[in-house]
Write an enzyme that holds these catalytic residues in place. Structure first.
Site, PDB file in Angstrom:
ATOM      1  N   CYS A 126      -3.545   0.171   6.880  1.00 28.33           N
ATOM      2  CA  CYS A 126      -3.625  -0.707   8.051  1.00 28.33           C
ATOM      3  C   CYS A 126      -4.328  -0.066   9.233  1.00 28.33           C
ATOM      4  O   CYS A 126      -5.028  -0.736   9.977  1.00 28.33           O
ATOM      5  CB  CYS A 126      -2.205  -1.085   8.463  1.00 28.33           C
ATOM      6  SG  CYS A 126      -1.149   0.355   8.628  1.00 28.33           S
ATOM      7  N   GLU A 153       7.611   2.040  14.922  1.00 26.94           N
ATOM      8  CA  GLU A 153       8.372   2.709  13.870  1.00 26.94           C
ATOM      9  C   GLU A 153       8.326   4.210  14.143  1.00 26.94           C
ATOM     10  O   GLU A 153       7.508   4.697  14.932  1.00 26.94           O
ATOM     11  CB  GLU A 153       7.768   2.399  12.492  1.00 26.94           C
ATOM     12  CG  GLU A 153       7.935   0.921  12.145  1.00 26.94           C
ATOM     13  CD  GLU A 153       7.828   0.626  10.660  1.00 26.94           C
ATOM     14  OE1 GLU A 153       6.759   0.891  10.090  1.00 26.94           O
ATOM     15  OE2 GLU A 153       8.810   0.125  10.076  1.00 26.94           O
ATOM     16  N   ASN A 183       0.804  -1.239   0.000  1.00 27.74           N
ATOM     17  CA  ASN A 183       0.000   0.000   0.000  1.00 27.74           C
ATOM     18  C   ASN A 183       0.832   1.284   0.000  1.00 27.74           C
ATOM     19  O   ASN A 183       0.419   2.274  -0.584  1.00 27.74           O
ATOM     20  CB  ASN A 183      -1.008  -0.016   1.153  1.00 27.74           C
ATOM     21  CG  ASN A 183      -0.350  -0.196   2.501  1.00 27.74           C
ATOM     22  OD1 ASN A 183       0.826  -0.550   2.592  1.00 27.74           O
ATOM     23  ND2 ASN A 183      -1.102   0.048   3.547  1.00 27.74           N
ATOM     24  N   GLU A 213       4.632  -4.600  11.912  1.00 28.52           N
ATOM     25  CA  GLU A 213       3.542  -3.630  11.700  1.00 28.52           C
ATOM     26  C   GLU A 213       2.452  -4.354  10.945  1.00 28.52           C
ATOM     27  O   GLU A 213       2.563  -4.563   9.735  1.00 28.52           O
ATOM     28  CB  GLU A 213       4.046  -2.429  10.891  1.00 28.52           C
ATOM     29  CG  GLU A 213       5.096  -1.589  11.584  1.00 28.52           C
ATOM     30  CD  GLU A 213       4.555  -0.829  12.777  1.00 28.52           C
ATOM     31  OE1 GLU A 213       3.323  -0.798  12.983  1.00 28.52           O
ATOM     32  OE2 GLU A 213       5.377  -0.287  13.532  1.00 28.52           O
TER      33      GLU A 213
HETATM   34  P1  NDP Z   1       1.426  -9.742   3.381  1.00 26.11           P
HETATM   35  O1  NDP Z   1       1.467 -10.128   4.804  1.00 26.11           O
HETATM   36  O2  NDP Z   1       0.802 -10.633   2.403  1.00 26.11           O
HETATM   37  O3  NDP Z   1       2.915  -9.474   2.851  1.00 26.11           O
HETATM   38  C1  NDP Z   1       3.831  -8.599   3.478  1.00 26.11           C
HETATM   39  C2  NDP Z   1       5.250  -8.897   2.983  1.00 26.11           C
HETATM   40  O4  NDP Z   1       5.732 -10.120   3.527  1.00 26.11           O
HETATM   41  C3  NDP Z   1       5.334  -9.059   1.475  1.00 26.11           C
HETATM   42  O5  NDP Z   1       6.557  -8.530   1.032  1.00 26.11           O
HETATM   43  C4  NDP Z   1       5.262 -10.549   1.324  1.00 26.11           C
HETATM   44  O6  NDP Z   1       5.771 -11.010   0.105  1.00 26.11           O
HETATM   45  C5  NDP Z   1       6.116 -11.011   2.482  1.00 26.11           C
HETATM   46  N1  NDP Z   1       5.873 -12.378   2.898  1.00 26.11           N
HETATM   47  C6  NDP Z   1       4.778 -13.147   2.691  1.00 26.11           C
HETATM   48  N2  NDP Z   1       4.930 -14.369   3.271  1.00 26.11           N
HETATM   49  C7  NDP Z   1       6.151 -14.358   3.865  1.00 26.11           C
HETATM   50  C8  NDP Z   1       6.885 -15.298   4.662  1.00 26.11           C
HETATM   51  N3  NDP Z   1       6.394 -16.495   4.965  1.00 26.11           N
HETATM   52  N4  NDP Z   1       8.098 -14.940   5.115  1.00 26.11           N
HETATM   53  C9  NDP Z   1       8.613 -13.724   4.847  1.00 26.11           C
HETATM   54  N5  NDP Z   1       7.963 -12.789   4.098  1.00 26.11           N
HETATM   55  C10 NDP Z   1       6.757 -13.098   3.622  1.00 26.11           C
HETATM   56  O7  NDP Z   1       0.742  -8.291   3.394  1.00 26.11           O
HETATM   57  P2  NDP Z   1       0.181  -7.454   2.158  1.00 26.11           P
HETATM   58  O8  NDP Z   1       1.305  -7.103   1.259  1.00 26.11           O
HETATM   59  O9  NDP Z   1      -1.028  -8.157   1.612  1.00 26.11           O
HETATM   60  O10 NDP Z   1      -0.288  -6.103   2.892  1.00 26.11           O
HETATM   61  C11 NDP Z   1      -1.518  -5.946   3.501  1.00 26.11           C
HETATM   62  C12 NDP Z   1      -1.404  -6.132   5.001  1.00 26.11           C
HETATM   63  O11 NDP Z   1      -0.396  -5.292   5.529  1.00 26.11           O
HETATM   64  C13 NDP Z   1      -2.668  -5.765   5.733  1.00 26.11           C
HETATM   65  O12 NDP Z   1      -2.959  -6.710   6.726  1.00 26.11           O
HETATM   66  C14 NDP Z   1      -2.319  -4.449   6.392  1.00 26.11           C
HETATM   67  O13 NDP Z   1      -3.061  -4.162   7.529  1.00 26.11           O
HETATM   68  C15 NDP Z   1      -0.872  -4.597   6.673  1.00 26.11           C
HETATM   69  N6  NDP Z   1      -0.248  -3.306   6.786  1.00 26.11           N
HETATM   70  C16 NDP Z   1       0.190  -2.894   8.024  1.00 26.11           C
HETATM   71  C17 NDP Z   1       0.739  -1.638   8.187  1.00 26.11           C
HETATM   72  C18 NDP Z   1       1.258  -1.201   9.525  1.00 26.11           C
HETATM   73  O14 NDP Z   1       2.106  -0.342   9.560  1.00 26.11           O
HETATM   74  N7  NDP Z   1       0.795  -1.740  10.628  1.00 26.11           N
HETATM   75  C19 NDP Z   1       0.833  -0.704   7.077  1.00 26.11           C
HETATM   76  C20 NDP Z   1       0.389  -1.251   5.819  1.00 26.11           C
HETATM   77  C21 NDP Z   1      -0.148  -2.499   5.698  1.00 26.11           C
HETATM   78  P3  NDP Z   1       4.744 -11.263  -1.086  1.00 26.11           P
HETATM   79  O15 NDP Z   1       3.929 -10.025  -1.191  1.00 26.11           O
HETATM   80  O16 NDP Z   1       5.627 -11.484  -2.234  1.00 26.11           O
HETATM   81  O17 NDP Z   1       3.922 -12.463  -0.681  1.00 26.11           O
END
Ligand code: NDP
Length: 486
Positions: A286, A460, A155, A252
């Site tokens: 998020c 953060e 995002n 996060e």
């Molecule tokens: P994901 O949890 O699907 O992915 C986050 C990252 O982790 C991606 O780079 C992903 O790679 C990677 N990843 C996935 N599986 C693994 C694993 N087993 N080991 C290591 N890395 C892995 O999140 P989204 O990208 O779908 O983002 C949406 C989510 O993020 C929502 O739940 C949102 O609330 C949260 N979010 C939280 C924020 C905060 O600051 N608290 C801010 C913004 C979003 P890949 O995408 O290639 O699978």
């Protein structure tokens, strides 16, 4: 036909673009048209090896510099990022589909703030002098952790990369960053900018890949710390893997945050907050306040004003600066959100706005509001991550706070009231890491940001981030004799 945003190569490692087409192909789709604007490849073992070994070399060189020297480079990077804001915003809009009206002010700009803030702090990171018995003393040294791994969500790609890189580098660490496979492009620009600003080659490497690449890096013993922005299930996997190596972790994660609006609130401001806190970035934030608790006797007035103002939303071409709402990141994410809307209807919530996809090649959908939502409904319990607001009503403060806290998440929470005492009392009662009084979703770099409960671990931004990217060493200094029993 969309313009191509093909980078020179997929990865940025050891100060330069690197390609290895034997990795898994990752097509980059412009969400507004569904067309492919670039293609990158997931990192192979050879790329990961180069990233880790160059980060290891660069980290030693970087940590040997003074904090002021490191800070100067980060500050220079902030200036370069601001100077390139338009180009970076256009790239970010293509990568994410977010409208330029947002990316011009919220993405690279916020990344530059982080680089500038932590650049300023870098020269101030000192230890402590602790007097102890017999004139002896202890001093502490604040030392870097080593190589930190950043894992980003889709995002806020360049913001997330910068929010992680800036404190990590300020503390003398190196970083390897893996963007979400949905949005691989802008982190590469941060890598270019840091090199241009004078950072050593290898200090900030970007490698592409799906979750498997992230997982391989998390498990690598040479990685000292992981900072993930992502969903709760991914957070649990990453935390478990980090725990096996007893690694530091900042997580996060997601949320289902409440906004409580009391009858004495400024209604116009409360409506503005509900709009920003549900529809900015097409709801893909998020910390969004997706459970809007409105005091019973102003509920109708609130809904009337909300739906009237929603008519002014301009959904469409992200590159038109008059557009305020872009598409969803992907067809998949839009389908997930549509599924939640169907559940909301099936479980008896009252649809008062939106609820439909918008036909066409892009992943657009209507801004959606449900009223008469109850606490047990799926749309009130699970994170939707799309433009869907649930409006719930309440009678009194005690009830509202208890219901607001009745969730496994604890990322953010907001209260709208003109009663000063109540405002602070409610903020104190919230089980959430980031709270707002008469405002919502502002995240200045000077303030800690992060979640309680299942929404995360660590913070953060702000000085608090320094503790999560450094470790303290105590040095006991004895000025007298050393005694022993024999
Ligand atoms: P994901 O949890 O699907 O992915 C986050 C990252 O982790 C991606 O780079 C992903 O790679 C990677 N990843 C996935 N599986 C693994 C694993 N087993 N080991 C290591 N890395 C892995 O999140 P989204 O990208 O779908 O983002 C949406 C989510 O993020 C929502 O739940 C949102 O609330 C949260 N979010 C939280 C924020 C905060 O600051 N608290 C801010 C913004 C979003 P890949 O995408 O290639 O699978």
């Amino acid at each position: 036909m969309s313009k191509s945003y093909q980078p020179s190569a997929s990865h940025f490692v050891n100060g330069q673009y690197r390609e290895d087409e034997s990795g898994k192909a990752i097509p980059v789709i412009y969400p507004a048209t569904g067309s492919e604007i670039a293609c990158v490849y997931g990192a192979t073992d050879a790329i990961l090896e180069e990233a880790i070994s160059s980060a290891n070399r660069a980290q030693k060189q970087w940590a040997a510099m003074t904090g002021t020297e490191r800070g100067r480079i980060l500050t220079r990077a902030a200036h370069i990022m601001r100077a390139r804001n338009r180009e970076l915003s256009e790239l970010e809009s293509h990568d994410t589909g977010k409208p330029l009206s947002e990316t011009l002010i919220a993405d690279a700009a916020s990344g530059a703030d982080a680089l500038e803030y932590f650049g300023g702090l870098a020269g101030t990171l000192t230890g402590e002098y602790i007097p102890v018995a017999a004139g002896d003393f202890v001093y502490t040294r604040r030392e870097p952790l080593g190589i930190c791994l950043g894992l980003g969500a889709w995002n806020y790609p360049i913001q997330i990369a910068s929010w992680k890189a800036a404190p990590a580098l300020a503390c003398g660490n190196a970083m390897i960053f893996k963007p979400s496979e949905e949005t691989p492009l802008s982190a590469l620009k941060l890598a270019e900018i840091l090199i241009e600003a004078g950072a050593p080659a290898g200090l900030f490497n970007v490698v592409q890949g799906y979750g498997d690449v992230g997982a391989a890096l998390v498990a690598d013993p040479r990685i000292a710390k992981i900072s993930l922005t992502g969903s709760v299930p991914t957070g649990q996997k990453v935390y478990a893997s980090a725990a096996a190596g007893l690694k530091h972790a900042t997580l996060e994660l997601g949320g289902k945050s409440p906004i409580i609006i009391f009858e004495d609130a400024d209604l116009e401001n409360a409506v503005s907050a509900a709009i920003n806190g549900n529809f900015y970035s097409t709801g893909q934030i998020c910390s969004n306040g997706t459970r809007v608790f409105v005091q019973e006797n102003i509920k109708d007035a609130f809904l009337a004003r909300l739906t009237e103002r929603m008519k002014n939303a301009r959904i469409g071409d992200p590159m038109d600066e008059a557009t305020t709402i872009g598409p969803m990141i992907s067809q998949k994410q839009r389908a997930i959100v549509m599924d939640y809307i169907a559940k909301g209807i099936a479980e008896g919530a009252r649809l008062v706005a939106g609820g439909h996809e918008i036909a066409g090649d892009g992943y657009f959908m209507e801004l959606t509001v449900f009223a008469d939502v109850t606490d047990d409904m799926t749309i009130a319990r699970e994170e939707i991550f799309g433009p869907v607001m649930s409006v719930l009503s309440f009678k009194n403060e005690e009830e509202a706070v208890a219901r607001a806290n009745d969730t496994t998440f604890g990322l953010a929470a907001g209260v709208f009231t003109s009663d000063l005492t109540r405002a602070h009392r409610v903020a104190a009662g919230f089980q959430a890491g980031t709270c707002y009084i008469n405002s919502y979703n502002l995240t200045p770099v000077e303030a800690p940001f992060g979640g309680m409960k299942m929404s995360g671990v660590g913070r953060e931004n702000s000085r608090a981030a320094i503790d999560h990217y450094s470790q303290l060493k105590s040095v006991y200094v004895c000025l007298g004799d050393t005694e022993a029993p024999f």
